[in-house]
Design an enzyme around this catalytic site. Sequence first.
Site: not given
Length: 703
Positions: A262, A301
């Site tokens: 990720e 993120c």
Amino acid sequence: MSTQTAYVPSYALDEWWTPAAGTAGTEVYDASNGQTLGQVSATGLDIKAMIHHARTVGQAGLSALSLHERALILKQLALYLGEHRAVLDELNLRTGATKKDGFVDIDGGIGVLFTFSSKGRRELPNSNVIEEGPVEVLSKDGSFQGTHVFTALPGVAVQINAFNFPVWGMLEKFAPSFIAGVPTIVKPATPTGYLTEACVRLMIESGLLPAGSLQLISGSARDVLDHLDYRDMVAFTGSGSTANQLAKHSNVTEGGVRFTAETDSLNAAILGPDATEDTPEFKAFIRSVSTEVTAKAGQKCTAVRRVLVPAGFRDAVVGALAATFDERTRAGDPHAEGTTMGPLASMDQLRDVRGAVGRLVAAGGTLAYGDPELQDAVTQQGHEAASGAFMSPVVLTWDDPEAPEVHSVEAFGPVTSVIEYQDVNDAVRLAAMGGGSLVATVCSHDPAVVVALTRGIAAHHGRVHVLDRDDAKTSTGHGSPMPHLIHGGPGRAGGGEELGGTRAILHHMSRTALQGSPNMLTAITGVWHAGAHQQLAGDPAFGGSPQNVHPFRKSLAELRLGDGFVSGLRQVSREEIQAFADTTGDTFYAHTQEAAAEANPFFPGIVAHGYLLVSWAAGLFVEPAPGPVLANYGLESLRFITPVAAGDSIRVTLTAKKITPRVTDEYGEVAWDAVLHNQNGELVANYDVLTLVEKENVTYKNW
């Protein structure tokens, strides 16, 4: 981390470990004032031995527990962390995160434990094998069948985490791995790893975790992939460049190590053309974007990096964002009164963000709000603002919406760019230029706009968050992944999936095709398969025995898979069909109008209601006296196969299919395979009956 300890400890082989005195380490600092908090080094740490310990001791300890027992431990662990969180709250402020940021990280992580505990116990069997159906019958007589099963990976889950969520980032990976039965080795990012260490210390001190199930590497772990093989997995969160390097390791490309990532993400928030300044959607949009820019000082993120607005809306959006920042945002020491946004995690991070803003400006971005060099900050008494990694929110605008840098350069801080689109198709195209993202928000109250945008961008994003006046107050937000749903995204976002409820648990398990006889499949899976051994009470004409005990008289301690009951035939009359129609109001023509029923290609004439047949079936198999069966709580997978006309008869065969004792209660669930046949032996209906049954026959033992 003890204040007397020079090094942030690692936890290896069920012991706390620090490097030899004098070992050079990386210093970590309080993000607000530059105070040295300690050093980090893994020099001398035997990572190969840690992996072996996980595969042996950790695997043995976890496999001795069932899925439900491990899930229950997560609940107990969540309660323990909640009761002992004071040390986490204090260290959170030193990372530069505010108390509100800490709620997302610490409470969010604890909430993940609760959620996975609940879902694991509600949705998975109380065993160590999960069957994935349906069963495939591979022979004419049913003696050879196939299915799929999930079992825990026999190795270790290495979890490499980013600096921005030192608690949540660890627990969201640890929880599904632990329930699956796979030991964890955590490698946190160095700048905030001391907070992860404190959380791991609490987890170990709780005494709840089996030996070897959790280990911690504080410091560099450059050689960790050298010691992994096909039994193991790596879950990485961080930069795309690091992820690409790890993914190229020979043990990943050739050795079969499962690797998920990720990584970077240029997430977008798209304002619909209907969301003008006077609408609730515009206000909700501004609130959402401003929150994502300032939460965790933009070090998320999932933060909004690109704000896509209709042509002509740019000035209004920039002005509204500026007004919101002026009113609500004060950067400063999280300890200080009035601070709403903390510093970046480190001075190195501040330099990186300033450098990224410089690249964006050089590529055509214009500073419309804020100054990346500004350090005007609220400070705690006695600390100098200049020693902290403070930065104001920054908004850039772009005359060229297709400038490559706005879609490729991520300033990982309180920075966002506003760009205009011409129409919905143009918005889809611009959003896709991010190359794959974790999340996008679509803000509109026009269904046609929402459908077009969502369908257009869905394949480019791991999650689409639809925001309008109806959910503005209840939405958990653009930047809040929920443990029930997947967190990840395609392309530059890494291509991985985390969270996602039971999907994440299965991600830590291996799917295996299983072939064999019904008896062997039943023994392996713990689920009865048609054709396997049965011990039936009931009508001898259909395989039952009056000498066998009715299964409803058996507690879980006595009940076995394959125990069941078979009834005799019950004939259906036209009068009963009509009475059911009159009583329930279900006067559908197939049950009440002869000519219309005969004209229907599916029916021979008037037929019995399906739910009437199910009700009669209950009457045929129920043992009415009080006993260990406490309640019926539902049906699953109900299918009606052959119509039953007046004059036909039905019978039922009920078989204990799945037995699931509850870890915390004196009862459990039993799923019964129910099959209805007519007088000709044709299948009429099949379904599962769900009941709650006592573990021991206690409540009604004297009845």
